[in-house]
Design an enzyme around this catalytic site. Sequence first.
Site, short mmCIF file in Angstrom:
data_model
loop_
_atom_site.label_atom_id
_atom_site.label_comp_id
_atom_site.label_asym_id
_atom_site.label_seq_id
_atom_site.Cartn_x
_atom_site.Cartn_y
_atom_site.Cartn_z
NE ARG A 67 -2.35 -1.35 3.54
CZ ARG A 67 -1.78 -0.59 4.46
NH1 ARG A 67 -1.76 0.72 4.33
NH2 ARG A 67 -1.25 -1.12 5.55
CE1 TYR A 206 1.78 -7.36 -4.52
CE2 TYR A 206 0.91 -6.54 -2.44
CZ TYR A 206 1.59 -7.52 -3.17
OH TYR A 206 2.05 -8.65 -2.53
CE LYS A 215 -6.28 -3.36 4.57
NZ LYS A 215 -6.59 -3.89 5.90
CG ASP A 282 -7.88 -6.87 6.85
OD1 ASP A 282 -7.03 -6.64 7.72
OD2 ASP A 282 -7.98 -6.19 5.82
C1 OXD Z 1 -3.22 -4.45 5.67
C2 OXD Z 1 -3.84 -5.57 4.95
O1 OXD Z 1 -2.26 -3.87 5.18
O2 OXD Z 1 -4.78 -6.17 5.48
O3 OXD Z 1 -3.70 -4.14 6.77
O4 OXD Z 1 -3.43 -5.86 3.81
MN MN Z 2 -5.48 -5.19 7.23
#
Ligand code: OXD
Ligand code: MN
Length: 583
Positions: A67, A206, A215, A282
């Site tokens: 990220r 990515y 996210k 997550d």
């Molecule tokens: C993070 C993911 O970076 O879950 O938190 O990929």
């Molecule tokens: Mn995450």
Amino acid sequence: MKELEVSLSKKIDEFKQLCKPESVVICDGSKGEYDGFIRELVGNGIAKPLKRKGCYYFRSDPKDVARVESCTFICSKKEEDAGPTNNWSEPMAMKTRLMALFEGCMKGRTMYVIPYLMGPESSPMSKVGIEITDSLYVCVNMYIMTRMGKAAMDRIDRGEKPVIGLHSVGMPLSEGIKDVAWPCNDEKVIAHFPETREIFSFGSGYGGNALLGKKCFALRIASSMAKDEGWLAEHMLIIGVTNPEGKKKYFAAAFPSACGKTNLALLKSQMPGWKVECVGDDIAWMKFGDDGRLYAINPENGFFGVAPGTSYDTNPYAMETIKEDALFTNVALNGDDVWWEGMSKDVPDNLINWKGERHDKFSKEKASHPNARFTAKASNCPNIDPNMEAAEGVPIEGIIFGGRRASLAPLVMEAKDWTMGTIYGASLCSEKTAAAEGKAGEMRQDPFAMIPFCGYNMADYVAHWLSMEKTGRKMPKVFTVNWFRKNKADEFIWPGFSENMRVLSWMFDSIDGKVEKLETPFGSLPVAINTKGLNIDEKSLKEVLTIDQKDYKSESKRLIDYFTMTYGDSLPDEVLTRLSKNN
Ligand code: OXD
Ligand code: MN
């Protein structure tokens, strides 16, 4: 409804005019379509079939591996609504920049329109999104990570307004330009418009930059929706814990990226009679029900897990989940199978590293990238919770905040009340890992593990958490945990992984009022935890179970300084008042 369909096709047309793709494909999310996409990816040499059934291997551009927080923006009208921890851009200025970037960016490529649903099909808490992308890699990952196609289209037909995200790898195939296996652009922008609920992502293919349901939507946009609508969108796993009497409680837990969330979510208990089942690894969307309890759904449908470190010793359920029908990115190739650091003690001979080079097993270089990932369907997971698809979600009785801290923070501590619990969340702090760009190892304040993912001002976010407590609501108990305490020899004191079941069982029993606790101004500590069969000496156990109150007082002081320096006077007074009582 028809009106929405018209506005949707108008939007798609608008993006088509802007990005100028060669063709447009509206995805139906079927297995047949997925298989076709995979065939195309294999045919183009982008995906490599593996010996594991239905599994494929991908390798990214070495400059596009994580990220990109420095290029991630919250574009609210007022800067203070993005807050001091987000990059802010004025919406019109960002739109102008984006229009220039997206102009003709899909030339020679196909534009895929992906309708997807975040959350169980029948849940009123679920929300619908559309991702428009020029990446087939994104399409196949979205197929695994979301409920793609019909479930979403049905909702749109019924009049639900989707969150629309436009994504491009940012490499148009203009005359004479040859495609590459992993197209991307040095200029990257991930822009969120919380007020209009839009997402624009340019330049990266990515993970969290490109799979916009994760996210971008389920955390940044959804956290802003949640603030407006009175619920919580959290960077949390959700697990069901069953005790030997067959009683079950659900927990939600926030840890900064790459601190073992997937390992806790997929924990295989070795403690007789105790069991953990996974609802999500997550993200949690949580809302109080009419009965005053907090209910959670997992908006995702799969795992995008960090591969390195995953093994049959550390996470057998994850290893089972990725035996079939999984995608692997940036791990090492071991013939026609995959390998990563930690999968086995011995490094196999003749590995090809994540960059496609022969791996020298005696060198210090890693064969797989530290942020290498697997993508796998939740339904492939042996400990998936039977209530993962429950329309009403699962009732959360405990909330856990955990960081990666070599010193200070104890194995487990329980907050006396919701305010203290909120402070535990707001104080979360961790050593940086490889999930985001930047140097691993540095300490980073990461309130609620949401610093990279909060769609608005973090100070308002803390206030939103405090506002959750209302008469008639049964507030979950809040705990803080730390699996990563080190001794003087720089070794981890607590064995972690499946042994964390012992800590979960303590929290479970504590909620039922069945354990003895040591009260401190900072929280309640276990007098003892179940260590039967565990190889840990008394001294080490004491070290992880207790706190140094003097150090904790300085920590409260440090936190006050950090909060005041970062948020000025915008943080709710309650937080500073409570912290100053403790220092
Ligand atoms: C993070 C993911 O970076 O879950 O938190 O990929
Ligand atoms: Mn995450």
